[in-house]
Structure formats: structure tokens, C-alpha cells
Design a protein around this motif. Structure first.
Motif, PDB file in Angstrom:
ATOM      1  N   VAL A  71       4.711  -4.299 -26.838  1.00  0.00           N
ATOM      2  CA  VAL A  71       4.666  -4.924 -25.631  1.00  0.00           C
ATOM      3  C   VAL A  71       6.225  -4.863 -25.027  1.00  0.00           C
ATOM      4  O   VAL A  71       7.059  -5.055 -25.783  1.00  0.00           O
ATOM      5  CB  VAL A  71       4.390  -6.457 -25.801  1.00  0.00           C
ATOM      6  N   ASN A  72       6.143  -4.560 -23.600  1.00  0.00           N
ATOM      7  CA  ASN A  72       7.689  -4.301 -23.111  1.00  0.00           C
ATOM      8  C   ASN A  72       8.345  -5.860 -22.993  1.00  0.00           C
ATOM      9  O   ASN A  72       7.462  -6.601 -22.235  1.00  0.00           O
ATOM     10  CB  ASN A  72       7.580  -3.766 -21.673  1.00  0.00           C
ATOM     11  N   LEU A  73       9.574  -5.974 -23.081  1.00  0.00           N
ATOM     12  CA  LEU A  73      10.377  -7.000 -23.168  1.00  0.00           C
ATOM     13  C   LEU A  73      11.240  -6.760 -21.984  1.00  0.00           C
ATOM     14  O   LEU A  73      11.353  -5.756 -21.341  1.00  0.00           O
ATOM     15  CB  LEU A  73      10.902  -7.571 -24.170  1.00  0.00           C
ATOM     16  N   ALA A  74      12.033  -7.902 -21.408  1.00  0.00           N
ATOM     17  CA  ALA A  74      12.996  -7.721 -20.618  1.00  0.00           C
ATOM     18  C   ALA A  74      14.080  -6.792 -21.133  1.00  0.00           C
ATOM     19  O   ALA A  74      14.215  -6.919 -22.080  1.00  0.00           O
ATOM     20  CB  ALA A  74      13.403  -9.164 -20.036  1.00  0.00           C
ATOM     21  N   ALA A  75      14.971  -6.353 -19.983  1.00  0.00           N
ATOM     22  CA  ALA A  75      16.124  -5.748 -20.312  1.00  0.00           C
ATOM     23  C   ALA A  75      15.584  -4.478 -21.224  1.00  0.00           C
ATOM     24  O   ALA A  75      16.483  -4.169 -22.222  1.00  0.00           O
ATOM     25  CB  ALA A  75      17.123  -6.574 -20.741  1.00  0.00           C
ATOM     26  N   LEU A 100      -5.714  -9.475 -27.466  1.00  0.00           N
ATOM     27  CA  LEU A 100      -4.713  -8.392 -27.101  1.00  0.00           C
ATOM     28  C   LEU A 100      -4.168  -8.741 -25.671  1.00  0.00           C
ATOM     29  O   LEU A 100      -2.954  -8.562 -25.355  1.00  0.00           O
ATOM     30  CB  LEU A 100      -5.361  -7.080 -27.608  1.00  0.00           C
ATOM     31  N   ASP A 101      -5.197  -8.944 -25.080  1.00  0.00           N
ATOM     32  CA  ASP A 101      -4.933  -9.085 -23.400  1.00  0.00           C
ATOM     33  C   ASP A 101      -3.932 -10.379 -23.481  1.00  0.00           C
ATOM     34  O   ASP A 101      -2.908 -10.317 -22.736  1.00  0.00           O
ATOM     35  CB  ASP A 101      -6.093  -9.260 -22.432  1.00  0.00           C
ATOM     36  N   GLN A 102      -4.497 -11.562 -23.613  1.00  0.00           N
ATOM     37  CA  GLN A 102      -3.512 -12.561 -23.995  1.00  0.00           C
ATOM     38  C   GLN A 102      -2.110 -12.583 -24.450  1.00  0.00           C
ATOM     39  O   GLN A 102      -1.231 -13.067 -23.856  1.00  0.00           O
ATOM     40  CB  GLN A 102      -4.165 -13.979 -24.412  1.00  0.00           C
ATOM     41  N   LEU A 103      -2.088 -11.780 -25.635  1.00  0.00           N
ATOM     42  CA  LEU A 103      -0.673 -11.449 -26.359  1.00  0.00           C
ATOM     43  C   LEU A 103      -0.030 -10.616 -25.424  1.00  0.00           C
ATOM     44  O   LEU A 103       1.241 -10.926 -25.139  1.00  0.00           O
ATOM     45  CB  LEU A 103      -1.046 -10.439 -27.450  1.00  0.00           C
ATOM     46  N   ILE A 104      -0.609  -9.679 -24.462  1.00  0.00           N
ATOM     47  CA  ILE A 104       0.461  -9.079 -23.394  1.00  0.00           C
ATOM     48  C   ILE A 104       0.887 -10.021 -22.571  1.00  0.00           C
ATOM     49  O   ILE A 104       2.020  -9.880 -21.990  1.00  0.00           O
ATOM     50  CB  ILE A 104      -0.379  -7.765 -23.127  1.00  0.00           C
ATOM     51  N   THR A 105      -0.057 -10.721 -22.097  1.00  0.00           N
ATOM     52  CA  THR A 105       0.478 -11.743 -20.760  1.00  0.00           C
ATOM     53  C   THR A 105       1.352 -12.612 -21.366  1.00  0.00           C
ATOM     54  O   THR A 105       2.237 -12.966 -20.420  1.00  0.00           O
ATOM     55  CB  THR A 105      -0.998 -12.753 -20.603  1.00  0.00           C
ATOM     56  N   VAL A 106       1.261 -13.211 -22.580  1.00  0.00           N
ATOM     57  CA  VAL A 106       2.325 -14.397 -23.053  1.00  0.00           C
ATOM     58  C   VAL A 106       3.559 -13.603 -23.379  1.00  0.00           C
ATOM     59  O   VAL A 106       4.773 -14.179 -22.921  1.00  0.00           O
ATOM     60  CB  VAL A 106       2.015 -15.067 -24.262  1.00  0.00           C
ATOM     61  N   SER A 108       5.017 -10.239 -22.223  1.00  0.00           N
ATOM     62  CA  SER A 108       5.460  -9.190 -21.449  1.00  0.00           C
ATOM     63  C   SER A 108       6.681  -9.814 -20.680  1.00  0.00           C
ATOM     64  O   SER A 108       6.694 -11.153 -20.158  1.00  0.00           O
ATOM     65  CB  SER A 108       4.522  -8.983 -20.549  1.00  0.00           C
ATOM     66  N   ASN A 109       7.548  -9.308 -20.447  1.00  0.00           N
ATOM     67  CA  ASN A 109       8.832  -9.719 -19.903  1.00  0.00           C
ATOM     68  C   ASN A 109       9.802 -11.027 -20.347  1.00  0.00           C
ATOM     69  O   ASN A 109      10.491 -11.475 -19.859  1.00  0.00           O
ATOM     70  CB  ASN A 109       8.421  -9.750 -18.305  1.00  0.00           C
ATOM     71  N   ASP A 110       9.373 -11.237 -21.556  1.00  0.00           N
ATOM     72  CA  ASP A 110       9.976 -12.138 -22.211  1.00  0.00           C
ATOM     73  C   ASP A 110      11.406 -11.529 -22.729  1.00  0.00           C
ATOM     74  O   ASP A 110      11.205 -10.324 -22.936  1.00  0.00           O
ATOM     75  CB  ASP A 110       9.288 -12.913 -23.530  1.00  0.00           C
ATOM     76  N   THR A 111      12.583 -12.221 -23.037  1.00  0.00           N
ATOM     77  CA  THR A 111      13.444 -11.745 -23.592  1.00  0.00           C
ATOM     78  C   THR A 111      13.766 -11.751 -24.945  1.00  0.00           C
ATOM     79  O   THR A 111      13.102 -12.579 -25.493  1.00  0.00           O
ATOM     80  CB  THR A 111      14.819 -12.635 -22.972  1.00  0.00           C
ATOM     81  N   ILE A 112      14.502 -10.824 -25.537  1.00  0.00           N
ATOM     82  CA  ILE A 112      14.717 -10.638 -26.868  1.00  0.00           C
ATOM     83  C   ILE A 112      15.394 -12.009 -27.602  1.00  0.00           C
ATOM     84  O   ILE A 112      15.211 -12.253 -28.508  1.00  0.00           O
ATOM     85  CB  ILE A 112      15.457  -9.544 -27.268  1.00  0.00           C
ATOM     86  N   ASP A 113      16.299 -12.415 -26.796  1.00  0.00           N
ATOM     87  CA  ASP A 113      17.089 -13.764 -26.948  1.00  0.00           C
ATOM     88  C   ASP A 113      16.201 -14.932 -27.350  1.00  0.00           C
ATOM     89  O   ASP A 113      16.376 -15.706 -28.187  1.00  0.00           O
ATOM     90  CB  ASP A 113      18.262 -13.887 -26.006  1.00  0.00           C
TER      91      ASP A 113
END
Length: 194
Positions: A71-75, A100-106, A108-113
């Protein structure tokens, strides 16, 4: 004088009888009033007309691991995450694509921090579990109209689609379910951030 003493003793006996009657009757009256007050005011209401009773605890089924996904995260960071679903014992087959769809929704774009902190990871998992339970509602037990109404109730009339609920709204909605979802629990099998 003997007659006066006799009348006085007789008056005391009659008065003493009244006192005994009051001493015996007063606690009985207090108990009857207290019971009536409890029955009419304090007794827990039968909520059969209102909200549904709490769901009985489901029996867990066999844990089913799903393939890990990225899943792609921010930055420009990413998360390789794997989960396993534990359906209820009553579920015949659970398709992992909704999870898996819900996993991507939750994630995606979250930060590693935020995901590096235990609180952030726990909050994300709590939201993921709620969203997965909402995604796996038994179709034969709940209609689309009931889902829309429940979403509107939990969001103050703003959201019709389950995926549009905020994390807090999804968690509240999952906690208030009146039908048993097909998924009992969700487990992380892999959680690697880069």
C-alpha cells in the motif's frame, strides 16, 4: 381514685395499641411505596421496542491468511501488509477481496510516522476491523436501505455509503451492529514499512 387509675390504664392500653399498630404498619407502608416507586420509575425498561439487544458472542471459525499486499503511504513510502481473517463458524466462505479493499482504504496515504507509533498502528487496526466487519454483513439479513439508514444515523444524516464514514463513525457503526458480521476478527501477519 381507683376508677381514675383504671380509666388511665385503659387509655394507656388503647394508646399503646395505636402506637404498636403505627410501628408495625409504618415499615409495611414504606416498603409498599418503595416497591411501587421502583416498579414505576427505577425498574429497567424492556427495550424490545427500541434498540436491539446486544449480539450474542459468535463462535470463531478457522483463520484464513490472505496474500500480502503493498500500500502506498504518504511521502513516497510504502507498507507491505498481510492480514488473516477469522470468519465466524457459521460463515461458509469469506472472499478476501473486500478485506483487502478495506485495508487499502484505511492505510493509503497514511504517514510512516503515525504508523510507527503503537497508538497510530492500533488506531488503524481498530478502524480496519470495524470497516471489515461492515463490509462482511450477511446480505440475506440486512437490506441496502437498512445499511443507508444506519450510516445516516451514525453520521448525523450526512453519509449514505459505508466507505464514506469517518474512522470514528465506522467504529461506532460496527459497535452498534444488529446483525452478526461474517468476520469474527482480523490479524496482521505482516507489517513492514519503507
Amino acid at each position: 381514685m381507683a376508677k381514675e387509675d383504671e380509666k388511665e390504664a385503659e387509655g394507656d392500653a388503647k394508646g399503646g395499641g395505636r402506637k404498636r399498630l403505627i410501628i408495625i404498619a409504618l415499615p409495611v407502608v414504606v416498603l409498599v411505596v418503595a416497591a411501587a416507586a421502583w416498579f414505576l420509575v427505577l425498574k429497567p425498561k424492556d427495550d424490545s421496542a427500541g434498540a436491539a439487544a446486544a449480539l450474542p458472542a459468535p463462535k470463531p471459525g478457522t483463520v484464513v491468511p490472505l496474500e500480502s499486499i503493498t500500500v502506498n503511504l504518504a511521502a513516497s513510502h510504502f507498507l507491505k501488509v498481510g492480514i488473516a481473517l477469522q470468519p465466524t463458524a457459521d460463515a461458509t466462505e469469506v472472499d478476501g477481496s473486500k478485506a483487502l479493499d478495506q485495508l487499502i482504504t484505511v492505510f493509503s496515504n497514511d504517514t510512516i510516522d503515525s504508523l510507527s507509533e503503537p497508538e497510530g498502528k492500533d488506531a488503524a487496526k481498530k478502524e480496519l476491523v470495524a470497516r471489515i466487519k461492515l463490509a462482511y454483513l450477511p446480505e440475506e439479513e440486512i437490506t441496502e436501505e437498512e445499511i443507508v439508514k444506519a450510516n445516516e444515523d451514525v453520521s448525523g444524516g450526512k453519509v449514505k455509503e459505508t466507505n464514506d464514514l469517518s474512522a470514528a463513525e465506522a467504529e461506532k457503526r460496527a459497535a452498534e451492529l444488529k446483525v452478526q458480521p461474517l468476520v469474527y476478527d482480523v490479524y496482521f501477519t505482516e507489517f513492514v514499512m519503507q
